[in-house]
Design a protein around this motif. Structure first.
Motif, PDB file in Angstrom:
ATOM      1  N   VAL A   1      -6.925  62.122  18.269  1.00 34.51           N
ATOM      2  CA  VAL A   1      -8.394  62.124  18.293  1.00 34.51           C
ATOM      3  C   VAL A   1      -8.917  63.488  18.744  1.00 34.51           C
ATOM      4  O   VAL A   1      -9.829  64.054  18.127  1.00 34.51           O
ATOM      5  CB  VAL A   1      -8.923  60.992  19.203  1.00 34.51           C
ATOM      6  CG1 VAL A   1     -10.423  61.109  19.426  1.00 34.51           C
ATOM      7  CG2 VAL A   1      -8.578  59.625  18.607  1.00 34.51           C
ATOM      8  N   PHE A   2      -8.348  64.025  19.820  1.00 34.92           N
ATOM      9  CA  PHE A   2      -8.788  65.331  20.317  1.00 34.92           C
ATOM     10  C   PHE A   2      -8.511  66.434  19.300  1.00 34.92           C
ATOM     11  O   PHE A   2      -9.326  67.343  19.125  1.00 34.92           O
ATOM     12  CB  PHE A   2      -8.109  65.670  21.653  1.00 34.92           C
ATOM     13  CG  PHE A   2      -8.795  65.097  22.845  1.00 34.92           C
ATOM     14  CD1 PHE A   2      -9.737  65.824  23.556  1.00 34.92           C
ATOM     15  CD2 PHE A   2      -8.521  63.808  23.275  1.00 34.92           C
ATOM     16  CE1 PHE A   2     -10.376  65.306  24.659  1.00 34.92           C
ATOM     17  CE2 PHE A   2      -9.155  63.264  24.373  1.00 34.92           C
ATOM     18  CZ  PHE A   2     -10.085  64.010  25.069  1.00 34.92           C
ATOM     19  N   LEU A   3      -7.365  66.363  18.630  1.00 37.00           N
ATOM     20  CA  LEU A   3      -7.037  67.385  17.641  1.00 37.00           C
ATOM     21  C   LEU A   3      -7.988  67.326  16.450  1.00 37.00           C
ATOM     22  O   LEU A   3      -8.448  68.365  15.964  1.00 37.00           O
ATOM     23  CB  LEU A   3      -5.584  67.228  17.175  1.00 37.00           C
ATOM     24  CG  LEU A   3      -5.035  68.346  16.306  1.00 37.00           C
ATOM     25  CD1 LEU A   3      -5.097  69.689  17.017  1.00 37.00           C
ATOM     26  CD2 LEU A   3      -3.597  68.040  15.925  1.00 37.00           C
TER      27      LEU A   3
ATOM     28  N   LEU B   1     -10.610  71.525  23.043  1.00 35.77           N
ATOM     29  CA  LEU B   1     -10.200  70.190  22.591  1.00 35.77           C
ATOM     30  C   LEU B   1      -8.786  70.219  22.012  1.00 35.77           C
ATOM     31  O   LEU B   1      -7.983  69.308  22.256  1.00 35.77           O
ATOM     32  CB  LEU B   1     -11.184  69.659  21.547  1.00 35.77           C
ATOM     33  CG  LEU B   1     -12.559  69.250  22.075  1.00 35.77           C
ATOM     34  CD1 LEU B   1     -13.504  68.969  20.912  1.00 35.77           C
ATOM     35  CD2 LEU B   1     -12.456  68.055  22.993  1.00 35.77           C
TER      36      LEU B   1
ATOM     37  N   LEU C   1      -1.655  66.417  25.650  1.00 37.11           N
ATOM     38  CA  LEU C   1      -1.466  64.984  25.445  1.00 37.11           C
ATOM     39  C   LEU C   1      -0.258  64.695  24.556  1.00 37.11           C
ATOM     40  O   LEU C   1       0.474  63.721  24.784  1.00 37.11           O
ATOM     41  CB  LEU C   1      -2.729  64.360  24.849  1.00 37.11           C
ATOM     42  CG  LEU C   1      -3.937  64.307  25.780  1.00 37.11           C
ATOM     43  CD1 LEU C   1      -5.179  63.864  25.011  1.00 37.11           C
ATOM     44  CD2 LEU C   1      -3.683  63.412  26.964  1.00 37.11           C
TER      45      LEU C   1
ATOM     46  N   ALA D   1     -11.055  66.149  16.505  1.00 35.13           N
ATOM     47  CA  ALA D   1     -12.374  66.587  16.974  1.00 35.13           C
ATOM     48  C   ALA D   1     -12.422  68.108  17.077  1.00 35.13           C
ATOM     49  O   ALA D   1     -13.388  68.746  16.636  1.00 35.13           O
ATOM     50  CB  ALA D   1     -12.693  65.947  18.326  1.00 35.13           C
ATOM     51  N   GLY D   2     -11.392  68.699  17.656  1.00 35.96           N
ATOM     52  CA  GLY D   2     -11.346  70.152  17.776  1.00 35.96           C
ATOM     53  C   GLY D   2     -11.293  70.841  16.432  1.00 35.96           C
ATOM     54  O   GLY D   2     -11.967  71.848  16.197  1.00 35.96           O
TER      55      GLY D   2
ATOM     56  N   ALA E   1      -4.637  59.463  21.606  1.00 36.26           N
ATOM     57  CA  ALA E   1      -5.682  60.329  22.166  1.00 36.26           C
ATOM     58  C   ALA E   1      -5.503  61.767  21.698  1.00 36.26           C
ATOM     59  O   ALA E   1      -6.484  62.464  21.397  1.00 36.26           O
ATOM     60  CB  ALA E   1      -5.661  60.257  23.693  1.00 36.26           C
ATOM     61  N   ALA E   2      -4.254  62.225  21.607  1.00 35.52           N
ATOM     62  CA  ALA E   2      -3.982  63.583  21.129  1.00 35.52           C
ATOM     63  C   ALA E   2      -4.497  63.760  19.711  1.00 35.52           C
ATOM     64  O   ALA E   2      -5.103  64.786  19.384  1.00 35.52           O
ATOM     65  CB  ALA E   2      -2.487  63.874  21.196  1.00 35.52           C
TER      66      ALA E   2
ATOM     67  N   VAL F   1      -6.267  70.482  24.867  1.00 33.57           N
ATOM     68  CA  VAL F   1      -6.086  69.166  25.495  1.00 33.57           C
ATOM     69  C   VAL F   1      -5.176  68.299  24.627  1.00 33.57           C
ATOM     70  O   VAL F   1      -4.299  67.592  25.142  1.00 33.57           O
ATOM     71  CB  VAL F   1      -7.453  68.482  25.735  1.00 33.57           C
ATOM     72  CG1 VAL F   1      -7.278  67.024  26.120  1.00 33.57           C
ATOM     73  CG2 VAL F   1      -8.237  69.223  26.809  1.00 33.57           C
ATOM     74  N   SER F   2      -5.356  68.368  23.319  1.00 29.86           N
ATOM     75  CA  SER F   2      -4.523  67.550  22.436  1.00 29.86           C
ATOM     76  C   SER F   2      -3.053  67.947  22.534  1.00 29.86           C
ATOM     77  O   SER F   2      -2.177  67.081  22.514  1.00 29.86           O
ATOM     78  CB  SER F   2      -5.007  67.645  20.984  1.00 29.86           C
ATOM     79  OG  SER F   2      -4.608  68.857  20.394  1.00 29.86           O
TER      80      SER F   2
END
Length: 83
Positions: free
Chosen positions: A12-14, A49, A56, A16-17, A9-10, A52-53
């Motif tokens: 993916v968020f990284l 984002l 995570l 995306a950000g 998940a980290a 959040v990464s």
């Protein structure tokens, strides 16, 4: 093995950000290029984002440490990364 999900998940968020992060206008001075990025409508979302990464990643690394699957050197490196 929940730590794997946190690390995935980290990532993916990284990604995306990072993809939303505004690009600087390199034809301008540093100050003006930075001001342009800060004024972008995607700046806050991109950095939120990425933040959040990082949280995570911290949770995932802590879980990896607790799992006991790392070697002694790996455990030492993971402890340093968590700090």
């Amino acid at each position: 093995m929940k730590w794997r999900g946190f690390l995935i998940a980290a990532a993916v968020f990284l990604m995306a950000g990072g993809s939303l992060h505004p690009a600087p206008d390199t034809s301008l001075s540093f100050v003006l290029a930075t001001a342009g990025m800060l004024g972008s409508s995607t700046w806050v979302v991109a950095h939120a984002l990425m933040l959040v990464s990082f949280v995570l990643i911290l949770i995932g690394l802590a879980g990896l440490l607790r799992s006991g699957v790392l070697s002694e050197n790996g455990t030492h490196a993971a402890r340093i990364a968590v700090i």
